[in-house]
Write a protein that holds these residues in place. Structure first.
Motif, short mmCIF file in Angstrom:
data_model
loop_
_atom_site.label_atom_id
_atom_site.label_comp_id
_atom_site.label_asym_id
_atom_site.label_seq_id
_atom_site.Cartn_x
_atom_site.Cartn_y
_atom_site.Cartn_z
N VAL A 106 5.14 3.04 4.90
CA VAL A 106 4.47 3.21 6.19
C VAL A 106 5.48 3.78 7.18
O VAL A 106 6.40 3.08 7.61
N ARG A 149 0.82 -1.22 0.00
CA ARG A 149 0.00 0.00 0.00
C ARG A 149 0.85 1.26 0.00
O ARG A 149 0.31 2.36 0.05
N THR A 209 -0.56 5.15 6.20
CA THR A 209 -0.29 5.31 4.76
C THR A 209 -0.95 6.56 4.19
O THR A 209 -0.73 6.91 3.03
N SER A 253 -4.82 6.47 9.08
CA SER A 253 -3.93 5.43 8.58
C SER A 253 -2.52 5.99 8.41
O SER A 253 -2.35 7.13 7.97
#
Length: 332
Positions: A25, A22, A285, A283
């Motif tokens: 991070v 994704r 991300t 999040s």
């Protein structure tokens, strides 16, 4: 006058970024922490805030992507082999889960003395047994002979965690990193283990980086130490434990403290509840612009909190990362 000795452990601008499907991070972003001899620093925060990632980097179990881990003033990443071996012996890690951290096919005797055998500190079965008995007695796991030839599954959770502590003490560490080491235990066993760890701190001068999500545990174990509050990979408030518990300033710290259960009904009714703007945690991300806490913060000011990244600055005897608080406290 001789210069002051460097602290046992110093994290300077520590960063840890993980590459995932994704995207990147940022689990830890610019963390600064210092742990001295016989001192306790509790790192607290919600699950997923980066506490364990910070602890693993401090113990040398992972290599950070940025910043430095200094042990006695020396950069761990630049240590020679002998210095690295000394560091790995001096800094021991107590894992959260004693079910997983102990090898199920090794006896307690073998688990506790494995490091001693590897370093050649014990050479015979008799020496190993005597060393194990001494270590288990030190962590109040008595009678030690009852446990030596058993396997982890034959012990209770509290007994297994004491074995983990005994194994960490085998190398006579100068610093213990305890990662949620009491979270899986019953309350009575938890207090007993905390008292055992406290005795090690007081009697042997062992420093502690104590990771917990429970502020009640942090208050009990680190009353004479410090608490550092972490949110989404950053320290948002840090200071002496009595000050952080008794007079929290950052809204996130206030929210954590207000969530601690109060057994006294009268005190519980009088307790002030902190209402956040949102219960959703952003999040990693897709972090918000500006202060990462601003979507949930009751002090949020549009145009300030959502535009500028706050810095962790010293104000009085604590460190705070908040635009609004820094402005108001400085103004008097």
């Amino acid at each position: 006058m001789e210069p002051a000795a460097p602290p046992l452990l110093q994290l300077s601008g520590l960063e840890q970024v993980f590459d995932t499907k994704r995207g990147k991070v940022p689990a830890v972003s610019g963390v600064d922490l210092t742990v001295g001899k016989g001192k306790v620093v509790c790192l607290v925060g919600e699950s997923g805030c980066g506490k364990t990632t910070t602890a693993r980097a401090a113990a040398g179990l992972t290599r950070p992507t940025g910043g430095q881990v200094l042990y006695r003033g020396k950069d761990v990443a630049r240590m020679a082999k002998q210095e690295w071996n000394t560091y790995r012996e001096d800094v021991q890690y107590i894992h959260q889960d004693p079910y997983a951290s102990l090898n199920p096919v090794r006896t307690i005797l073998s688990s506790v003395t494995g490091g001693l055998k590897a370093r050649g500190i014990v050479k015979t079965k008799k020496q190993a047994r005597e060393a194990a008995i001494e270590l288990l007695t030190r962590v109040d796991l008595t009678p030690p002979e009852y446990c030596l030839d058993k396997y982890p599954h034959q012990l209770s959770g509290g007994q297994r965690q004491r074995v983990s502590v005994a194994r960490a003490l085998a190398m006579e560490p100068k610093l213990l990193i305890a990662d949620e080491s009491t979270s899986m235990l019953d309350v009575s066993i938890r207090v007993s283990l905390l008292n055992t760890l406290g005795a090690l701190r007081d009697d042997l001068g062992v420093g502690f980086l104590f990771i917990t999500h429970d502020l009640a545990v942090a208050k009990y174990f680190a009353w004479d130490g410090e608490i550092a509050v972490m949110y989404l990979g950053k320290i948002v408030e840090q200071g002496p434990t009595p000050q952080i518990i008794g007079d929290p300033q950052h809204p996130y710290t206030k929210a954590l403290i207000s969530a601690v259960c109060e057994p006294d009904p009268k005190l519980a009714r009088a307790k002030k509840t902190i209402r956040l703007r949102s219960s959703e945690i952003p999040s990693l991300t897709d972090l918000p612009s500006g202060c990462a806490f601003h979507p949930r913060c009751p002090l949020y000011e549009p145009g300030l909190c959502d535009n500028e990244l706050p810095i962790l600055e010293s104000i009085d005897s604590r460190r705070l990362s908040c635009h609004v608080l820094a402005r108001d406290l400085k103004a008097g």
